[in-house]
Design a protein around this motif. Structure first.
Motif, mmCIF file in Angstrom:
data_model
loop_
_atom_site.group_PDB
_atom_site.id
_atom_site.type_symbol
_atom_site.label_atom_id
_atom_site.label_comp_id
_atom_site.label_asym_id
_atom_site.label_seq_id
_atom_site.Cartn_x
_atom_site.Cartn_y
_atom_site.Cartn_z
ATOM 1 N N VAL A 144 36.885 46.538 47.144
ATOM 2 C CA VAL A 144 37.227 46.708 45.720
ATOM 3 C C VAL A 144 38.503 45.936 45.411
ATOM 4 C CG1 VAL A 144 36.135 48.944 45.225
ATOM 5 C CG2 VAL A 144 38.432 48.885 46.227
ATOM 6 N N ASN A 145 39.352 45.743 46.434
ATOM 7 C CA ASN A 145 40.595 45.012 46.207
ATOM 8 C C ASN A 145 40.371 43.505 46.077
ATOM 9 O OD1 ASN A 145 41.835 47.437 48.408
ATOM 10 N ND2 ASN A 145 42.335 47.373 46.235
ATOM 11 N N GLY A 146 39.151 43.061 46.208
ATOM 12 C CA GLY A 146 38.807 41.699 45.822
ATOM 13 C C GLY A 146 38.527 41.594 44.332
ATOM 14 N N LEU A 147 38.449 42.750 43.677
ATOM 15 C CA LEU A 147 38.130 42.814 42.245
ATOM 16 C C LEU A 147 39.278 43.416 41.441
ATOM 17 C CD1 LEU A 147 34.545 44.328 42.721
ATOM 18 C CD2 LEU A 147 35.142 41.915 42.446
ATOM 19 N N VAL A 148 39.881 44.475 41.997
ATOM 20 C CA VAL A 148 41.037 45.135 41.353
ATOM 21 C C VAL A 148 42.062 45.396 42.466
ATOM 22 C CG1 VAL A 148 39.661 46.280 39.565
ATOM 23 C CG2 VAL A 148 40.073 47.460 41.722
ATOM 24 N N SER A 149 43.343 45.444 42.106
ATOM 25 C CA SER A 149 44.332 45.704 43.154
ATOM 26 C C SER A 149 44.818 47.147 43.115
ATOM 27 C CB SER A 149 45.506 44.729 43.074
ATOM 28 O OG SER A 149 46.189 44.717 44.316
ATOM 29 N N GLU A 150 45.639 47.491 44.077
ATOM 30 C CA GLU A 150 46.249 48.827 44.176
ATOM 31 C C GLU A 150 47.678 48.623 44.644
ATOM 32 O OE1 GLU A 150 43.798 52.052 46.217
ATOM 33 O OE2 GLU A 150 42.609 50.269 46.616
ATOM 34 N N PRO A 151 48.541 49.627 44.485
ATOM 35 C CA PRO A 151 49.923 49.470 44.932
ATOM 36 C C PRO A 151 50.019 49.057 46.400
ATOM 37 C CG PRO A 151 49.682 51.469 43.633
ATOM 38 C CD PRO A 151 48.308 50.915 43.832
ATOM 39 N N PHE A 152 50.929 48.135 46.686
ATOM 40 C CA PHE A 152 51.301 47.663 48.036
ATOM 41 C C PHE A 152 50.249 46.766 48.687
ATOM 42 C CE2 PHE A 152 52.885 52.194 47.697
ATOM 43 C CZ PHE A 152 54.124 51.848 47.210
ATOM 44 N N LEU A 153 49.237 46.343 47.939
ATOM 45 C CA LEU A 153 48.137 45.589 48.562
ATOM 46 C C LEU A 153 47.998 44.158 48.032
ATOM 47 C CD1 LEU A 153 45.237 48.215 48.937
ATOM 48 C CD2 LEU A 153 47.072 47.626 50.541
ATOM 49 N N SER A 154 49.106 43.540 47.582
ATOM 50 C CA SER A 154 48.949 42.211 46.974
ATOM 51 C C SER A 154 48.433 41.174 47.965
ATOM 52 C CB SER A 154 50.265 41.753 46.333
ATOM 53 O OG SER A 154 51.326 41.959 47.218
ATOM 54 N N VAL A 155 48.904 41.210 49.206
ATOM 55 C CA VAL A 155 48.456 40.196 50.178
ATOM 56 C C VAL A 155 46.995 40.466 50.567
ATOM 57 C CG1 VAL A 155 48.910 39.132 52.420
ATOM 58 C CG2 VAL A 155 50.818 39.970 51.031
ATOM 59 N N TYR A 156 46.699 41.732 50.854
ATOM 60 C CA TYR A 156 45.325 42.124 51.207
ATOM 61 C C TYR A 156 44.369 41.795 50.058
ATOM 62 C CZ TYR A 156 41.503 45.353 52.541
ATOM 63 O OH TYR A 156 40.291 45.918 52.862
ATOM 64 N N SER A 157 44.780 42.133 48.837
ATOM 65 C CA SER A 157 43.919 41.867 47.674
ATOM 66 C C SER A 157 43.654 40.376 47.518
ATOM 67 C CB SER A 157 44.569 42.406 46.397
ATOM 68 O OG SER A 157 44.750 43.793 46.489
ATOM 69 N N ALA A 158 44.689 39.562 47.753
ATOM 70 C CA ALA A 158 44.502 38.104 47.659
ATOM 71 C C ALA A 158 43.456 37.645 48.682
ATOM 72 C CB ALA A 158 45.830 37.392 47.897
ATOM 73 N N SER A 159 43.517 38.218 49.880
ATOM 74 C CA SER A 159 42.553 37.813 50.915
ATOM 75 C C SER A 159 41.137 38.229 50.528
ATOM 76 C CB SER A 159 42.940 38.400 52.274
ATOM 77 O OG SER A 159 42.657 39.792 52.367
ATOM 78 N N LYS A 160 40.990 39.393 49.936
ATOM 79 C CA LYS A 160 39.652 39.892 49.594
ATOM 80 C C LYS A 160 39.095 39.179 48.349
ATOM 81 C CE LYS A 160 39.155 42.589 53.074
ATOM 82 N NZ LYS A 160 38.117 42.305 54.071
ATOM 83 N N GLY A 161 39.999 38.786 47.435
ATOM 84 C CA GLY A 161 39.565 37.965 46.299
ATOM 85 C C GLY A 161 39.069 36.613 46.780
ATOM 86 N N ALA A 162 39.739 36.061 47.782
ATOM 87 C CA ALA A 162 39.305 34.775 48.342
ATOM 88 C C ALA A 162 37.899 34.898 48.925
ATOM 89 C CB ALA A 162 40.290 34.308 49.425
ATOM 90 N N ILE A 163 37.614 36.036 49.537
ATOM 91 C CA ILE A 163 36.284 36.235 50.124
ATOM 92 C C ILE A 163 35.200 36.290 49.042
ATOM 93 C CG2 ILE A 163 34.856 37.973 51.322
ATOM 94 C CD1 ILE A 163 36.442 36.153 53.201
ATOM 95 N N VAL A 164 35.524 36.867 47.900
ATOM 96 C CA VAL A 164 34.555 36.881 46.787
ATOM 97 C C VAL A 164 34.188 35.443 46.415
ATOM 98 C CG1 VAL A 164 34.298 37.377 44.317
ATOM 99 C CG2 VAL A 164 35.216 39.138 45.863
ATOM 100 N N MET A 165 35.181 34.591 46.249
ATOM 101 C CA MET A 165 34.884 33.218 45.817
ATOM 102 C C MET A 165 34.308 32.369 46.950
ATOM 103 S SD MET A 165 35.164 33.337 42.697
ATOM 104 C CE MET A 165 34.638 31.646 42.486
ATOM 105 N N PHE A 166 34.693 32.647 48.183
ATOM 106 C CA PHE A 166 34.071 31.961 49.328
ATOM 107 C C PHE A 166 32.579 32.289 49.374
ATOM 108 C CE2 PHE A 166 33.146 32.033 54.041
ATOM 109 C CZ PHE A 166 33.068 30.652 54.178
#
Ligand SMILES: NC(=O)c1ccc[n+]([C@@H]2O[C@H](COP(=O)([O-])OP(=O)(O)OC[C@H]3O[C@@H](n4cnc5c(N)ncnc54)[C@H](O)[C@@H]3O)[C@@H](O)[C@H]2O)c1
Length: 255
Positions: A144-166
């Motif tokens: 879900v952090n590839g779609l929306v973020s949560e507190p303290f997860l900016s780096v993780y969210s960026a990685s999961k967003g990259a996976i969505v576009m990959f």
């Protein structure tokens, strides 16, 4: 044992624990030969042995997916052992939470090298073999952090967003080849990857007591609930699905 992926050969990364372990078991229950891959050698071996004990086919395999050479070798091992690579589940990941201005280079580099580059290295290694057979299903574990973020997860969210576009990129590039690529976005699932994040949010007990504040279904998911979706996307039942980003999140992103 059943036959939804009978005769298929699968690599599942992160197979020592949580969603990867459940996915390896689920694929093997439905007839796949599974390479249970993980940095945790003992855990990978235990998952493989559990599969074999129930009559399935599996081997444990130790790998650090952030090393591209090791990703080439595991794919060669799948082909030499079982004759093909039909299913690749890019599941292994790390979640190293933090307040962003305090985050170290090591955290950024580890997160991106495991969560993003590992999936890229394995996909690149597997594709020539899938192309040769005009058949393959790649299932990427986003969040879900590839779609929306949560507190303290900016780096993780960026990685999961990259996976969505990959996932979308691979789906388009190989759409006409018999190779499909989809991603799963799980909500909060009960596995060890969340423990550091839970600590920053006030502890796991507190998170679970208040879980309906962010996950409307009111409970964490189980690894097997995600593994059921991995199995579906890996199988021919999902033959019209490629480039799909599928949430399994107890309603988290419905809000
Ligand atoms: N649990 C959740 O709430 C949740 C939610 C959304 C997405 N996810 C994603 O699901 C995937 C699986 O996580 P999980 O919840 O099962 O966690 P987990 O901690 O139970 O399992 C992760 C596994 O990945 C392995 N791993 C880590 N780095 C590796 C590397 N470099 N090479 C090989 N293996 C490595 C670990 O050893 C571990 O066995 C991850 O990509 C995670 O981001 C989890």
């Amino acid at each position: 044992m059943s036959d939804r992926v009978a005769g298929r050969v699968a690599i599942v990364t992160g197979a020592a624990s949580g969603i990867g372990e459940a996915s390896a078991i689920r694929l093997a229950e439905e007839g796949a030969s599974v390479i249970c891959a993980d940095l945790n050698a003992e855990g990978a071996e235990q998952t493989a042995q559990a599969i074999v004990a129930k009559g399935g086919t599996a081997i444990g395999y130790t790998i650090d997916i952030s090393d591209s050479a090791q990703c080439d070798v595991i794919v060669a091992k799948a082909v030499s052992t079982y004759g093909a690579i039909d299913i690749l589940v890019n599941n292994a990941g790390v979640n190293l939470p933090g307040v962003f201005h305090e985050v170290t280079n090591a955290t950024i580099e580890r997160t991106l090298s495991v969560n993003v580059m590992g999936a890229m290295y394995l996909t690149r290694a597997a594709l020539p073999h899938m192309l040769k057979n005009s058949r393959g299903s790649i299932v990427n574990m986003s969040s879900v952090n590839g779609l929306v973020s949560e507190p303290f997860l900016s780096v993780y969210s960026a990685s999961k967003g990259a996976i969505v576009m990959f996932t979308r990129g691979i789906a388009l590039d190989y759409a006409k080849t018999g190779i499909r690529c989809n991603a799963i976005c799980p909500g909060w699932v009960d596995t060890p990857i969340n423990h550091a994040h839970a600590k920053m949010l006030g502890g796991l007990d507190h998170v679970y007591k208040t879980i309906d504040s962010f996950q409307p279904i009111g409970r964490p998911g189980t690894p097997r609930e995600i593994a059921n979706l991995v199995l579906f996307l890996a199988s021919d039942e999902a033959s019209f699905m490629t480039g799909s980003i599928v949430s399994a999140d107890g309603g988290m992103t419905a809000q």
